[in-house]
Design a protein around this motif. Structure first.
Motif, PDB file in Angstrom:
ATOM      1  N   THR A 155      43.397  39.694   1.085  1.00  0.00           N
ATOM      2  CA  THR A 155      43.839  38.323   0.837  1.00  0.00           C
ATOM      3  C   THR A 155      45.325  38.180   1.131  1.00  0.00           C
ATOM      4  O   THR A 155      45.757  37.248   1.821  1.00  0.00           O
ATOM      5  CB  THR A 155      43.545  37.910  -0.612  1.00  0.00           C
ATOM      6  N   GLN A 159      47.676  36.160   4.161  1.00  0.00           N
ATOM      7  CA  GLN A 159      48.350  34.968   3.673  1.00  0.00           C
ATOM      8  C   GLN A 159      49.457  34.566   4.643  1.00  0.00           C
ATOM      9  O   GLN A 159      49.907  35.368   5.478  1.00  0.00           O
ATOM     10  CB  GLN A 159      48.942  35.206   2.284  1.00  0.00           C
ATOM     11  N   GLU A 160      49.920  33.329   4.516  1.00  0.00           N
ATOM     12  CA  GLU A 160      50.911  32.824   5.470  1.00  0.00           C
ATOM     13  C   GLU A 160      52.267  33.500   5.310  1.00  0.00           C
ATOM     14  O   GLU A 160      52.934  33.823   6.294  1.00  0.00           O
ATOM     15  CB  GLU A 160      51.056  31.311   5.317  1.00  0.00           C
TER      16      GLU A 160
END
Length: 309
Positions: A155, A159-160
């Motif tokens: 995750t 992520q950005e």
């Protein structure tokens, strides 16, 4: 975002650095082609072969010493790191040079003849004792995983916000490269569906286990190099190693047969394999886009979107 360019080093500069390091001249310094992130050179010192690598990314090589000792001490033909230092903004490491050439340079017939040893060596690597470590995902300098679970790792990996890493600002790729947001999001959703099957499994995973990181003298596997390791499901390495030969050789089934003979069970085999494909394939999409390798991007996209359970 422009394509990443690995450090630029010339042979004269490398020779000068190595002379300062050893206190004497070294021999046969040569630049090695290939390598996406590091500048790599071969050299000899007192008639023994070595490798020196240069990388400008923060934290480069910090875990390499631990990895090399972990693997080499448990029978994996992995090069030991002998030195780690910096020159200016660049980190550099000096390691043993393993015998043999890249498996990718052998003929299909030669590679096929190495299947039993290839499967054995990768399986040994995936099942080294990591009981003294904890965590999942990327290794820290002490050799433990940086995340409490596989799900947390993947995750955060996608992520950005990736400040200070190779992937800083990677969402710009949707605007400036061939990376397609709808394709990425579709594959990410599939990754989230299948990653739960990978999550319970914790092994040493090379994470870049392909024919350019596997060495052979034509008779046996002589080395496995350049790990980008994580703690996770060894199915990741099996999914990558399967590409060493065309699908007709069915390397994935050969791995499964060998490891089952060794008493290693494969619960949820198909689901774990899909989780491995989406984990590596998704990273491949953004990597190929960033490096301007549009043809590789298109091939990876087609492969991922056509996977079925």
């Amino acid at each position: 975002m422009t394509a990443y360019e690995k450090p630029s080093m010339d042979i004269a500069g490398v020779e000068a650095l190595l002379k300062n390091h050893y206190g004497k001249q070294v021999q046969e310094v040569s630049m090695v082609s290939g390598g996406n992130l590091s500048a790599v050179f071969f050299f000899k010192h007192e008639e023994r072969p070595y490798v020196i690598r240069f990388n400008e990314l923060k934290g480069a090589f910090e875990t390499e010493r631990f990895i090399s000792e972990l693997l080499a001490s448990q029978g994996v033909p992995y090069p030991r790191m002998l030195a780690l230092s910096k020159i200016g903004d660049l980190s550099y490491s000096i390691s043993e040079r393993m015998e043999g050439g890249m498996l990718a340079d052998l003929t299909e017939e030669q590679r096929a003849g190495l299947i039993p040893d290839l499967i054995h060596q990768i399986s040994v690597m995936n099942h080294v004792d990591v009981g003294s470590t904890t965590g999942f995902g990327w290794l820290d300098a002490s050799g433990s995983g940086r995340y409490s679970s596989w799900q947390e790792y993947i995750t955060l990996f996608y992520q950005e916000d990736q400040t200070g890493t190779f992937w800083e600002g990677w969402h710009d790729l949707f605007k400036t490269t061939c990376l397609e947001k709808d394709v990425f999001e579709e594959c990410y959703a599939r990754l989230m569906t299948f990653s739960g099957y990978n999550a319970p499994h914790r092994h040493f995973v090379h994470n870049d286990c392909h024919a350019w990181n596997t060495l052979s003298d034509g008779l046996k596997i002589t080395g496995i190099i350049d790990a980008n390791p994580v703690y996770g499901d060894f199915m990741i390495d099996i999914s990558l190693a399967a590409g060493i030969l065309p699908p007709a050789h069915n390397l994935i089934q050969a791995f499964r047969d060998y490891q089952e003979q060794q008493g290693i069970a494969f619960p949820n085999f198909n689901e774990r394999l899909l989780g491995a494909y989406y984990y590596k394939g998704l990273d491949g999409l953004r990597f190929y886009a960033k490096m301007g390798r549009n043809r590789d991007y298109d091939a990876a996209k087609s492969f991922l979107l056509n996977l079925t359970n």
